[in-house]
Structures are given as C-alpha cells and as structure tokens.
Design a protein around this motif. Structure first.
Motif, PDB file in Angstrom:
ATOM      1  N   GLY A  44     -27.122 -26.253 -22.847  1.00  0.00           N
ATOM      2  CA  GLY A  44     -28.473 -26.513 -22.355  1.00  0.00           C
ATOM      3  C   GLY A  44     -28.441 -26.687 -20.855  1.00  0.00           C
ATOM      4  O   GLY A  44     -29.152 -26.033 -20.107  1.00  0.00           O
ATOM      5  N   SER A  45     -27.576 -27.574 -20.377  1.00  0.00           N
ATOM      6  CA  SER A  45     -27.248 -27.724 -18.960  1.00  0.00           C
ATOM      7  C   SER A  45     -25.794 -28.176 -18.892  1.00  0.00           C
ATOM      8  O   SER A  45     -25.231 -28.644 -19.887  1.00  0.00           O
ATOM      9  N   ILE A  46     -25.193 -28.025 -17.699  1.00  0.00           N
ATOM     10  CA  ILE A  46     -23.782 -28.340 -17.589  1.00  0.00           C
ATOM     11  C   ILE A  46     -23.491 -29.033 -16.266  1.00  0.00           C
ATOM     12  O   ILE A  46     -24.078 -28.695 -15.237  1.00  0.00           O
ATOM     13  N   SER A  47     -22.606 -30.039 -16.308  1.00  0.00           N
ATOM     14  CA  SER A  47     -22.098 -30.722 -15.122  1.00  0.00           C
ATOM     15  C   SER A  47     -20.591 -30.532 -15.081  1.00  0.00           C
ATOM     16  O   SER A  47     -19.934 -30.552 -16.124  1.00  0.00           O
ATOM     17  N   LEU A  48     -20.055 -30.347 -13.858  1.00  0.00           N
ATOM     18  CA  LEU A  48     -18.630 -30.063 -13.695  1.00  0.00           C
ATOM     19  C   LEU A  48     -18.071 -30.847 -12.516  1.00  0.00           C
ATOM     20  O   LEU A  48     -18.665 -30.861 -11.442  1.00  0.00           O
ATOM     21  N   THR A  49     -16.905 -31.478 -12.717  1.00  0.00           N
ATOM     22  CA  THR A  49     -16.145 -32.089 -11.631  1.00  0.00           C
ATOM     23  C   THR A  49     -14.711 -31.625 -11.791  1.00  0.00           C
ATOM     24  O   THR A  49     -14.085 -31.892 -12.823  1.00  0.00           O
ATOM     25  N   ALA A  50     -14.199 -30.893 -10.777  1.00  0.00           N
ATOM     26  CA  ALA A  50     -12.845 -30.340 -10.875  1.00  0.00           C
ATOM     27  C   ALA A  50     -12.434 -29.756  -9.534  1.00  0.00           C
ATOM     28  O   ALA A  50     -13.253 -29.627  -8.615  1.00  0.00           O
ATOM     29  N   GLN A  51     -11.174 -29.356  -9.436  1.00  0.00           N
ATOM     30  CA  GLN A  51     -10.720 -28.592  -8.284  1.00  0.00           C
ATOM     31  C   GLN A  51     -11.282 -27.172  -8.392  1.00  0.00           C
ATOM     32  O   GLN A  51     -11.865 -26.660  -7.452  1.00  0.00           O
ATOM     33  N   THR A  52     -11.097 -26.546  -9.550  1.00  0.00           N
ATOM     34  CA  THR A  52     -11.652 -25.213  -9.810  1.00  0.00           C
ATOM     35  C   THR A  52     -12.335 -25.221 -11.167  1.00  0.00           C
ATOM     36  O   THR A  52     -11.909 -25.923 -12.080  1.00  0.00           O
ATOM     37  N   ALA A  53     -13.394 -24.438 -11.277  1.00  0.00           N
ATOM     38  CA  ALA A  53     -14.101 -24.327 -12.559  1.00  0.00           C
ATOM     39  C   ALA A  53     -14.545 -22.890 -12.756  1.00  0.00           C
ATOM     40  O   ALA A  53     -15.034 -22.249 -11.817  1.00  0.00           O
ATOM     41  N   ARG A  54     -14.357 -22.399 -13.979  1.00  0.00           N
ATOM     42  CA  ARG A  54     -14.822 -21.071 -14.373  1.00  0.00           C
ATOM     43  C   ARG A  54     -15.617 -21.229 -15.657  1.00  0.00           C
ATOM     44  O   ARG A  54     -15.117 -21.784 -16.634  1.00  0.00           O
ATOM     45  N   VAL A  55     -16.872 -20.741 -15.655  1.00  0.00           N
ATOM     46  CA  VAL A  55     -17.752 -20.886 -16.818  1.00  0.00           C
ATOM     47  C   VAL A  55     -18.432 -19.561 -17.111  1.00  0.00           C
ATOM     48  O   VAL A  55     -19.041 -18.955 -16.232  1.00  0.00           O
ATOM     49  N   ASN A  56     -18.321 -19.110 -18.355  1.00  0.00           N
ATOM     50  CA  ASN A  56     -19.086 -17.977 -18.879  1.00  0.00           C
ATOM     51  C   ASN A  56     -20.054 -18.524 -19.897  1.00  0.00           C
ATOM     52  O   ASN A  56     -19.745 -19.476 -20.619  1.00  0.00           O
ATOM     53  N   GLN A  57     -21.219 -17.893 -19.981  1.00  0.00           N
ATOM     54  CA  GLN A  57     -22.221 -18.356 -20.931  1.00  0.00           C
ATOM     55  C   GLN A  57     -23.084 -17.203 -21.385  1.00  0.00           C
ATOM     56  O   GLN A  57     -23.419 -16.320 -20.602  1.00  0.00           O
ATOM     57  N   VAL A  58     -23.477 -17.267 -22.656  1.00  0.00           N
ATOM     58  CA  VAL A  58     -24.482 -16.363 -23.174  1.00  0.00           C
ATOM     59  C   VAL A  58     -25.834 -17.030 -22.923  1.00  0.00           C
ATOM     60  O   VAL A  58     -25.978 -18.232 -23.080  1.00  0.00           O
TER      61      VAL A  58
END
Length: 168
Positions: A44-58
């Motif tokens: 629905g929504s996404i939050s990210l905390t990281a050095q690197t992030a990769r996200v794929n989504q339909v």
C-alpha cells in the motif's frame, strides 16, 4: 498477505517470494541493504531505512519515509510519495516506471535518474540536485538549490525547471 508489516534487522533484508501488504510496510536495515525485487510485490505504501534499497512492485508504488544512500525502484505503474513523508537519498535515486513518477514532497535527492516510459516526471528537491538520465513525456522539477545535469535528458513534451534564487 498482511495489512501492515514492520521489519527491523541488524543486517541485510531480502525476500523469498512476493509480499502483499495492503496498507503500510516498513523496512529498517540501517547501514545495510534492503532487496525486495520479487516482481509480484504489492505494498500500500512503503518506508525504507538502509544504506542501499532495491524495490520492485506490481501496481502503483507509494513511498512514505525513505532514508538511504542508493535507491532503485521499478514498477510498470506509477511511483508516488505521500504528502507527509520525506524521501532522502544521499547518493543516487534510479526509478523506472511504466507510467508517471511524482515525487514532489519535501524530498532531498543528490542525483536522480528516472525513466517514465509513458508518463510524466515531477520532482521536488530541498537542496542541490544532479539530473542523470531522464526519459519522460513532460518534466517538472523544483529545487531550492543548484540543478545540474550529468546524463541525457529526453523529454518529448514540456520541461519546467525552477531552481533556487540565483541558481540556473
């Protein structure tokens, strides 16, 4: 399938199989990597905390709060930010969308490369911004700092860039 999901790790976060989170998914791997690249992911929504992030989504991708150095996003649909969140990418944002990319909140990018295959790109940045490779029907960019370009910018329609006072 979950309504909400929160994952906090002292190391990398990855997945085996798609995730379906109907409301909000939060992932915290400060200093490490988040890799959520299953093509069937749905958040629905996404939050990210990281050095690197990769996200794929339909489907449409909605970013809430993001604090990373490197961010790679991919969807066949739209990429948005939430009205009350902030996207902070200290190095490079690379976004690929089949439609529109609208990240026009109180965001802070160092460098962006965006491909909106059949849509528009709208970005807002609170500091200096470097434009990498950009492909869009229309491009609207607002920055309170300097705007530079280090890549090819291909816009088939209108381009509107507003940089901070005294900046070109």
């Amino acid at each position: 399938k979950a309504t909400n999901l929160t994952v906090t790790a002292g190391g990398d976060i990855s997945q085996q199989g798609g995730l379906n989170v109907t409301q909000h998914a939060g992932f915290d791997a400060a200093g490490f990597a988040i890799t959520l690249t299953d093509q069937s992911n749905s958040f629905g929504s996404i939050s990210l905390t990281a050095q690197t992030a990769r996200v794929n989504q339909v489907g449409d991708m909605t970013l809430h709060n993001v604090d990373v150095a490197e961010l790679t996003l991919a969807t066949l649909d739209n990429i948005y930010d939430t009205e009350n969140g902030q996207i902070k990418v200290s190095a490079n944002l690379q976004a690929t969308s089949g439609k529109n990319v609208k990240l026009d909140g109180n965001n802070d990018f160092a460098s962006v490369s965006v491909t909106a295959s059949s849509g528009d790109v709208r970005l807002n940045d609170v500091n200096d911004l470097d434009l990498g490779h950009i492909v869009a029907n229309n491009l609207t960019l607002t920055s309170t700092g300097n705007v530079t370009d280090s890549g090819n910018i291909v816009v088939s329609g209108l381009t509107d860039i507003a940089a901070g006072v005294g900046n070109n």
